[in-house]
Scaffold this motif. Sequence first.
Motif, PDB file in Angstrom:
ATOM      1  N   GLU A  14     -22.349  38.845   7.457  1.00  0.00           N
ATOM      2  CA  GLU A  14     -23.697  37.446   7.919  1.00  0.00           C
ATOM      3  C   GLU A  14     -23.483  37.657   9.243  1.00  0.00           C
ATOM      4  OE1 GLU A  14     -20.770  33.766   6.439  1.00  0.00           O
ATOM      5  OE2 GLU A  14     -21.624  34.708   4.346  1.00  0.00           O
ATOM      6  N   GLU A  15     -24.429  37.640   9.469  1.00  0.00           N
ATOM      7  CA  GLU A  15     -25.147  37.932  11.410  1.00  0.00           C
ATOM      8  C   GLU A  15     -24.614  37.153  12.377  1.00  0.00           C
ATOM      9  OE1 GLU A  15     -27.976  40.104  12.433  1.00  0.00           O
ATOM     10  OE2 GLU A  15     -27.646  39.660  14.578  1.00  0.00           O
ATOM     11  N   LEU A  16     -24.677  35.254  11.644  1.00  0.00           N
ATOM     12  CA  LEU A  16     -24.181  34.022  12.323  1.00  0.00           C
ATOM     13  C   LEU A  16     -22.702  33.925  12.949  1.00  0.00           C
ATOM     14  CD1 LEU A  16     -26.523  31.733  10.862  1.00  0.00           C
ATOM     15  CD2 LEU A  16     -26.069  32.919  13.585  1.00  0.00           C
ATOM     16  N   PHE A  17     -21.954  34.715  11.459  1.00  0.00           N
ATOM     17  CA  PHE A  17     -20.695  34.462  11.883  1.00  0.00           C
ATOM     18  C   PHE A  17     -20.405  35.387  12.501  1.00  0.00           C
ATOM     19  CE2 PHE A  17     -16.421  35.928  10.040  1.00  0.00           C
ATOM     20  CZ  PHE A  17     -15.638  34.668   9.388  1.00  0.00           C
ATOM     21  N   LYS A  19     -21.937  37.241  14.901  1.00  0.00           N
ATOM     22  CA  LYS A  19     -21.890  36.596  16.261  1.00  0.00           C
ATOM     23  C   LYS A  19     -20.241  35.260  16.734  1.00  0.00           C
ATOM     24  CE  LYS A  19     -25.059  39.812  17.066  1.00  0.00           C
ATOM     25  NZ  LYS A  19     -25.016  41.156  17.847  1.00  0.00           N
ATOM     26  N   GLY A  20     -20.869  34.655  16.301  1.00  0.00           N
ATOM     27  CA  GLY A  20     -19.848  33.788  16.261  1.00  0.00           C
ATOM     28  C   GLY A  20     -18.613  33.945  16.648  1.00  0.00           C
ATOM     29  N   ILE A  21     -18.135  34.461  15.888  1.00  0.00           N
ATOM     30  CA  ILE A  21     -16.651  35.834  16.259  1.00  0.00           C
ATOM     31  C   ILE A  21     -16.837  36.491  17.572  1.00  0.00           C
ATOM     32  CG2 ILE A  21     -14.731  36.649  15.572  1.00  0.00           C
ATOM     33  CD1 ILE A  21     -15.277  34.606  14.281  1.00  0.00           C
ATOM     34  N   PHE A  23     -18.664  35.659  19.762  1.00  0.00           N
ATOM     35  CA  PHE A  23     -18.438  35.445  21.555  1.00  0.00           C
ATOM     36  C   PHE A  23     -16.405  34.463  21.617  1.00  0.00           C
ATOM     37  CE2 PHE A  23     -23.413  35.122  20.858  1.00  0.00           C
ATOM     38  CZ  PHE A  23     -23.468  35.990  22.407  1.00  0.00           C
ATOM     39  N   LEU A  24     -16.540  34.114  20.848  1.00  0.00           N
ATOM     40  CA  LEU A  24     -14.673  33.464  20.379  1.00  0.00           C
ATOM     41  C   LEU A  24     -14.454  34.365  20.837  1.00  0.00           C
ATOM     42  CD1 LEU A  24     -14.841  31.403  17.195  1.00  0.00           C
ATOM     43  CD2 LEU A  24     -14.658  30.707  19.308  1.00  0.00           C
ATOM     44  N   ARG A  27     -14.642  34.806  24.930  1.00  0.00           N
ATOM     45  CA  ARG A  27     -14.211  34.197  25.562  1.00  0.00           C
ATOM     46  C   ARG A  27     -12.353  34.745  26.277  1.00  0.00           C
ATOM     47  NH1 ARG A  27     -15.231  29.042  25.263  1.00  0.00           N
ATOM     48  NH2 ARG A  27     -13.026  28.615  25.176  1.00  0.00           N
ATOM     49  N   THR A 113      -8.023  28.048  12.671  1.00  0.00           N
ATOM     50  CA  THR A 113      -8.559  28.250  13.749  1.00  0.00           C
ATOM     51  C   THR A 113      -9.036  29.436  14.497  1.00  0.00           C
ATOM     52  OG1 THR A 113      -6.645  27.864  14.608  1.00  0.00           O
ATOM     53  CG2 THR A 113      -7.222  25.873  13.800  1.00  0.00           C
ATOM     54  N   PRO A 114      -9.933  29.295  16.001  1.00  0.00           N
ATOM     55  CA  PRO A 114      -9.586  30.025  16.976  1.00  0.00           C
ATOM     56  C   PRO A 114      -8.081  30.982  17.265  1.00  0.00           C
ATOM     57  CG  PRO A 114     -11.568  28.889  17.417  1.00  0.00           C
ATOM     58  CD  PRO A 114     -10.949  27.794  16.182  1.00  0.00           C
ATOM     59  N   MET A 117      -6.831  32.542  15.099  1.00  0.00           N
ATOM     60  CA  MET A 117      -7.322  33.491  15.099  1.00  0.00           C
ATOM     61  C   MET A 117      -6.625  35.218  15.974  1.00  0.00           C
ATOM     62  SD  MET A 117     -11.248  35.509  14.721  1.00  0.00           S
ATOM     63  CE  MET A 117     -11.540  34.676  16.550  1.00  0.00           C
TER      64      MET A 117
ATOM     65  N   GLU B  15     -13.466  27.145   9.303  1.00  0.00           N
ATOM     66  CA  GLU B  15     -13.491  26.613  10.521  1.00  0.00           C
ATOM     67  C   GLU B  15     -14.383  27.633  12.031  1.00  0.00           C
ATOM     68  OE1 GLU B  15     -10.340  24.523  12.373  1.00  0.00           O
ATOM     69  OE2 GLU B  15     -10.584  24.783  14.081  1.00  0.00           O
ATOM     70  N   LEU B  16     -13.361  28.817  11.398  1.00  0.00           N
ATOM     71  CA  LEU B  16     -14.363  30.110  12.069  1.00  0.00           C
ATOM     72  C   LEU B  16     -15.727  30.026  12.535  1.00  0.00           C
ATOM     73  CD1 LEU B  16     -11.554  33.477  12.067  1.00  0.00           C
ATOM     74  CD2 LEU B  16     -12.126  31.837  13.871  1.00  0.00           C
ATOM     75  N   PHE B  17     -16.428  29.684  11.403  1.00  0.00           N
ATOM     76  CA  PHE B  17     -17.762  30.080  11.857  1.00  0.00           C
ATOM     77  C   PHE B  17     -18.305  28.553  12.359  1.00  0.00           C
ATOM     78  CE2 PHE B  17     -22.378  29.336   9.472  1.00  0.00           C
ATOM     79  CZ  PHE B  17     -22.670  30.183  10.089  1.00  0.00           C
ATOM     80  N   GLY B  20     -17.118  29.000  15.660  1.00  0.00           N
ATOM     81  CA  GLY B  20     -18.658  30.548  16.033  1.00  0.00           C
ATOM     82  C   GLY B  20     -20.114  30.205  16.844  1.00  0.00           C
ATOM     83  N   ILE B  21     -20.372  29.276  15.174  1.00  0.00           N
ATOM     84  CA  ILE B  21     -21.866  28.710  15.809  1.00  0.00           C
ATOM     85  C   ILE B  21     -21.324  27.742  17.044  1.00  0.00           C
ATOM     86  CG2 ILE B  21     -23.103  27.511  15.070  1.00  0.00           C
ATOM     87  CD1 ILE B  21     -23.514  29.915  13.531  1.00  0.00           C
ATOM     88  N   LEU B  24     -21.802  29.495  20.388  1.00  0.00           N
ATOM     89  CA  LEU B  24     -23.403  30.421  20.216  1.00  0.00           C
ATOM     90  C   LEU B  24     -24.564  29.672  20.900  1.00  0.00           C
ATOM     91  CD1 LEU B  24     -24.149  32.205  17.063  1.00  0.00           C
ATOM     92  CD2 LEU B  24     -24.518  33.265  18.925  1.00  0.00           C
ATOM     93  N   LYS B 110     -26.526  33.250   5.962  1.00  0.00           N
ATOM     94  CA  LYS B 110     -25.952  33.319   7.340  1.00  0.00           C
ATOM     95  C   LYS B 110     -26.163  34.789   7.847  1.00  0.00           C
ATOM     96  CE  LYS B 110     -22.361  29.809   5.867  1.00  0.00           C
ATOM     97  NZ  LYS B 110     -21.274  29.899   6.134  1.00  0.00           N
ATOM     98  N   ASN B 111     -26.648  34.868   7.180  1.00  0.00           N
ATOM     99  CA  ASN B 111     -26.620  36.967   7.642  1.00  0.00           C
ATOM    100  C   ASN B 111     -28.485  37.084   9.131  1.00  0.00           C
ATOM    101  OD1 ASN B 111     -27.262  39.786   8.273  1.00  0.00           O
ATOM    102  ND2 ASN B 111     -28.015  40.217   6.019  1.00  0.00           N
ATOM    103  N   SER B 112     -28.630  35.480   9.461  1.00  0.00           N
ATOM    104  CA  SER B 112     -29.738  35.169  10.694  1.00  0.00           C
ATOM    105  C   SER B 112     -28.988  35.745  11.572  1.00  0.00           C
ATOM    106  CB  SER B 112     -30.089  33.856  10.633  1.00  0.00           C
ATOM    107  OG  SER B 112     -30.805  34.024   9.542  1.00  0.00           O
TER     108      SER B 112
END
Lengths: 220, 220
Positions: A14-17, A19-21, A23-24, A27, A113-114, A117, B15-17, B20-21, B24, B110-112
């Motif tokens: 999942e690209e959104l996941f 990318k989210g991770i 950016f997490l 930081r 939670t972040p 992770m 939560e991680l997702f 992440g969003i 973003l 989610k793969n967007s």
Amino acid sequence: MIGKKIKIVLADDEELFRKGIYFLLQREPNIEVIFEAANGNQLMDFLKNNSKHPDIILMDLKMPLLNGVEATKLIAQQFPEIKIIALTSYNTKSFIVNMIEVGASSFLVKNSTPQEMILTINEVINKGFYYNESVMKVLTEVNSSSSQKSILFKQEELTTREREVLELICSQHSTAEIAERLFISPRTVETHRTTLLIKTGSQNIAGLVVYAIQNKIVII
Amino acid sequence: MIGKKIKIVLADDEELFRKGIYFLLQREPNIEVIFEAANGNQLMDFLKNNSKHPDIILMDLKMPLLNGVEATKLIAQQFPEIKIIALTSYNTKSFIVNMIEVGASSFLVKNSTPQEMILTINEVINKGFYYNESVMKVLTEVNSSSSQKSILFKQEELTTREREVLELICSQHSTAEIAERLFISPRTVETHRTTLLIKTGSQNIAGLVVYAIQNKIVII
DNA sequence: AATGGACTACGTATAACTACCTATTTTTAA
DNA sequence: TTAAAAATAGGTAGTTATACGTAGTCCATT
């Protein structure tokens, strides 16, 4: 690890996941994401063709083409210095046991939670592994139970063809349909089915499907 | 929308997702995340108890307690001014049709890419809805096919007895064994099996087992 | 050259499941 | 209390899966 960034590869379809991770993790000053893979094959290609290897792979279990369990198995064999943190949505017993068996160093549900992770990543770097409370609970349960056979005695491996047949069985295809799709005789499919029943220790289709799902041969 | 931020609520059990969003979206100057919900109930509570409503809800379909489909249905009835973008891992036909039917304004796998997500949010704000190519393709397919019954009529719930039978099927018991264990005639078990196949839309045992696991009727 | 594993294929049965009906009794809910 | 739903059971037929054999071909490794 002082003055040296932890190199991380993200493997998740999942690209959104991802990318989210990304950016997490961006930081965190001591962490660097060096690659993102959308499936196990991309991941293996990267590892084979790049001399710069990650310290840690955050690996989703559910990926197309080559899933996380299989990829973990391969990486644990070929690149044992790379630590793998398994990512999944659910922390069921079979998930955990499977991943630990194939060589995962840690286990993280996506509902973490972040902070958890980051903690997990640092613990794995420092100690080589990290199992949180709920994972430890499952592991002790498993070790103290009498149903150790299934996990201690490693199952006979299924062949590629058997896996193909098993996948089609799980998709509700009949023997005739499977034969047609694989361009082989129905009798051959029957032979594969018989072998599958024996190797998985199943009585019938229901057992095969449960086995396939537990062993991530099919992802549902 | 000039000078006014788009207010967004994230609903996803991972939560991680979510985080992440969140990061973003935080990079977008015209977007503001005002709340995060881990399930449909939390989301409904927030909407009921806060006068500040979001413009858009990014809604995962797979959530505990109250899932995305049900939550979307409720929100479309009670707060029709709120636009809902459905998030899911797969863009299967049934997913899409379900979500559109209950009132989703858009659909995002989610793969967007993050860019697609931002685009979708802006399109929904400006036009009220946004269906990308693959969704449109599915929708035209559905409208031109005659197999609308199965997706328009929502599936019936299983009865207690049917669940019992289903559990035993998943445990690899045969009809005769199930009959013996439940103290009923094998013919009755057969009737239950037939009903199970119809209600779950399965072709055979494999479909039943997958359904049972997906719907947490059996836990593996 | 030989061994073994994987894949292929068939014969002959029996067991189990599925399809498409009807129908009675019991339970639940309007 | 009455209608609807659930649980029960059967007839008949056809399809599919499983059991237990055997056996040839291909391919890689020894």
